[in-house]
Design an enzyme around this catalytic site. Structure first.
Site, PDB file in Angstrom:
ATOM      1  N   GLY A 161      83.117   5.293  14.634  1.00 36.07           N
ATOM      2  CA  GLY A 161      84.247   6.217  14.674  1.00 36.07           C
ATOM      3  C   GLY A 161      85.518   5.625  14.091  1.00 36.07           C
ATOM      4  N   SER A 162      85.801   4.369  14.440  1.00 35.17           N
ATOM      5  CA  SER A 162      87.036   3.752  13.949  1.00 35.17           C
ATOM      6  C   SER A 162      87.026   3.674  12.424  1.00 35.17           C
ATOM      7  CB  SER A 162      87.196   2.348  14.538  1.00 35.17           C
ATOM      8  OG  SER A 162      87.219   2.405  15.945  1.00 35.17           O
ATOM      9  N   ASN A 173      89.963  11.544  24.549  1.00 32.30           N
ATOM     10  CA  ASN A 173      89.001  10.690  25.230  1.00 32.30           C
ATOM     11  C   ASN A 173      89.387  10.385  26.675  1.00 32.30           C
ATOM     12  OD1 ASN A 173      90.850   9.415  23.218  1.00 32.30           O
ATOM     13  ND2 ASN A 173      90.362   7.561  24.357  1.00 32.30           N
ATOM     14  N   SER A 213      80.910   9.464  16.008  1.00 30.77           N
ATOM     15  CA  SER A 213      80.377   8.142  16.333  1.00 30.77           C
ATOM     16  C   SER A 213      79.149   8.320  17.221  1.00 30.77           C
ATOM     17  CB  SER A 213      81.441   7.326  17.065  1.00 30.77           C
ATOM     18  OG  SER A 213      80.883   6.121  17.522  1.00 30.77           O
ATOM     19  N   ALA A 214      78.045   7.653  16.873  1.00 27.92           N
ATOM     20  CA  ALA A 214      76.763   7.912  17.546  1.00 27.92           C
ATOM     21  C   ALA A 214      76.723   7.432  18.991  1.00 27.92           C
ATOM     22  CB  ALA A 214      75.627   7.262  16.758  1.00 27.92           C
ATOM     23  N   CYS A 216      89.893   0.853  25.397  1.00 28.34           N
ATOM     24  CA  CYS A 216      90.647  -0.062  24.545  1.00 28.34           C
ATOM     25  C   CYS A 216      91.893  -0.585  25.237  1.00 28.34           C
ATOM     26  CB  CYS A 216      91.050   0.633  23.263  1.00 28.34           C
ATOM     27  SG  CYS A 216      89.782   1.734  22.672  1.00 28.34           S
TER      28      CYS A 216
HETATM   29  C1  LIG Z   1      85.226   5.899  20.986  1.00 26.09           C
HETATM   30  C2  LIG Z   1      86.210   6.613  20.140  1.00 26.09           C
HETATM   31  C3  LIG Z   1      86.529   6.179  18.840  1.00 26.09           C
HETATM   32  C4  LIG Z   1      85.982   4.893  18.274  1.00 26.09           C
HETATM   33  O1  LIG Z   1      84.644   5.000  17.894  1.00 26.09           O
HETATM   34  P1  LIG Z   1      83.853   3.629  17.613  1.00 26.09           P
HETATM   35  O2  LIG Z   1      82.520   4.095  17.107  1.00 26.09           O
HETATM   36  O3  LIG Z   1      83.774   2.915  18.905  1.00 26.09           O
HETATM   37  O4  LIG Z   1      84.614   2.886  16.568  1.00 26.09           O
HETATM   38  C5  LIG Z   1      87.411   6.922  18.101  1.00 26.09           C
HETATM   39  N1  LIG Z   1      87.959   8.049  18.588  1.00 26.09           N
HETATM   40  C6  LIG Z   1      87.683   8.506  19.820  1.00 26.09           C
HETATM   41  C7  LIG Z   1      88.318   9.760  20.300  1.00 26.09           C
HETATM   42  C8  LIG Z   1      86.802   7.808  20.648  1.00 26.09           C
HETATM   43  O5  LIG Z   1      86.555   8.259  21.879  1.00 26.09           O
END
Ligand SMILES: *Cc1c(COP(=O)(O)O)cnc(C)c1O
Length: 392
Positions: free
Chosen positions: A75-76, A155, A203-204, A329
């Site tokens: 996701g990042s 989140n 993100s999986a 985080c």
């Molecule tokens: C977990 C999360 C991310 C980061 O995803 P990663 O795969 O851990 O890098 C980004 N945005 C949101 C809203 C998330 O909950």
């Protein structure tokens, strides 16, 4: 989850275990189908075909007819590729970016970085319920606005943002719309075309897939600058040999989640609501964050006034109940959540937040375990807290 009977895991918004069916779908790609999909021999072409099919299925699962799926390291990375990739490739058209005050750091810190590179960022506020302030959003749009990046659901609070409304506006104004959809993946249906989304991050590991794999949906005609240079994989937008097993696993995970979504989200919402009612009944002086706003069915974010979230988490941990104070985080840091502060929660209360996020492994037993200990934990911490009014 193998050890689910040993503890109560209520932190699915931080990460999930990998579904055994996903592991099974991935398994051929370690030994038999290991070949590099860029080579020309038969076994490579087989893998290439599987990847092409996975890409097409992912597009379909996101409610998109056309466009590209770029597989990334999570996701990042997808957020970085969307925001930096689009603004760097199109900076001649403008330097203004609109985002919100409640974004995940993968978006927020990327925008702060771009600010240092000469871009101008408007951070649109949210209401006290945690929903984007649409009046402020429309007022923020300028002739030189390049990109809008607003998350799909938060989140920490689970509050779902008005994506269709935002998409209508950005489309009419010809502004590219990115959404970090990590928290809605597998939880509520994603409708990329209906919502007029141009860039979408997934993100999986938030929907029972493996960690370290994600994707970015890119609408046809949206130009990006690659952020990882090298080979010509992923349409020249993300160099590196494809993580075949993880890609197959990610698509399998989303397909499974979508299939069971209606029933599972109803089930998790029932558990969440049971816990929420019990907390309201048994613990005084609380705030349910995002109450009244559309929320993810699995998420409960609650503030116990006059206590520290970290203290509650330690006591819950002693009872083998695993929750979070908000974002994975920020745990370990003593700063209160920027999301809760943005919702107008005073500093002294924002420290007392707890997030419970339900998943497939949870049952009513888990709710009972939390209810059995949480009121006592809060009572004990309050009895030691100089902030608790009865102590002063
Ligand atoms: C977990 C999360 C991310 C980061 O995803 P990663 O795969 O851990 O890098 C980004 N945005 C949101 C809203 C998330 O909950």
């Amino acid at each position: 989850m193998a050890r689910n009977n040993e503890f109560t895991y209520l932190d699915h918004n931080a990460t999930t275990y990998v579904d055994p069916h996903v592991v099974e779908a991935m398994s051929p790609y370690w030994f038999e189908k290991f070949a590099n999909p860029s080579s020309i021999y038969d076994i490579s072409q087989e893998v290439r075909t599987d990847l092409d099919n996975a890409r097409a299925e992912m597009l379909n699962l996101l409610g998109a007819v056309k466009g590209k799926i770029i597989f990334t390291g999570g996701g990042s990375e997808s957020d970085n590729l969307a925001i930096k990739g689009y603004t760097f490739a199109n900076q001649k058209k403008g330097k203004h970016i609109i985002t919100s005050t409640i974004e995940h750091h993968a978006v927020g810190h990327t925008c702060e970085f771009l600010e240092k590179q000469g871009f101008e960022i408007t951070y649109v506020p949210v209401t006290t319920q945690g929903v984007l302030d649409m009046t402020a959003f429309e007022a923020a749009i300028r002739p030189d606005t390049l990109l809008v990046s607003i998350m799909s659901a938060n989140n920490e609070t689970g509050v779902i943002q008005p994506l269709a409304e935002i998409g209508k506006i950005t489309k009419a104004k010809g502004i590219v719309f990115h959404t970090d959809a990590v928290q809605i993946g597998g939880k509520i249906p994603i409708e990329v075309d209906t919502w007029n989304i141009d860039l979408l991050t997934l993100s999986a590991h938030k929907f029972y897939g493996p960690k370290g794999i994600g994707c970015l949906y890119v609408r046809k005609g949206v130009r990006l600058q690659p952020q990882v240079h090298g080979g010509s994989q992923e349409f020249d937008l993300r160099a590196g040999t494809e993580n075949t097993a993880a890609i197959i696993g990610m698509v399998k995970a989303l397909s499974l989640a979508n299939r069971s979504m209606a029933a599972e989200s109803q089930r998790e919402q029932t558990l969440r609501d049971q816990l929420e009612s019990a907390i309201k009944r048994d613990i005084p002086e609380i705030i349910i964050n995002g109450e009244g706003a559309p929320r993810l069915p699995n998420t409960l974010n609650v503030i116990m006034k006059y206590v520290e979230g970290e203290g509650m988490l330690l006591y819950l941990n002693m009872n083998k109940i695993y929750a979070s104070s908000g974002s994975a985080c920020t745990s370990g840091s003593l700063d209160p959540s920027h999301v809760l502060l943005a919702m107008g929660i005073p500093h002294e209360f924002a420290h007392g937040s707890l997030r419970f996020s339900f998943g497939k492994v949870n049952s009513e037993d888990d709710v009972k375990k939390v209810i059995a200990v949480l009121p006592g934990i809060v009572r004990q911490l309050r009895s030691m807290s100089p902030l608790w009014p009865e102590n002063s």
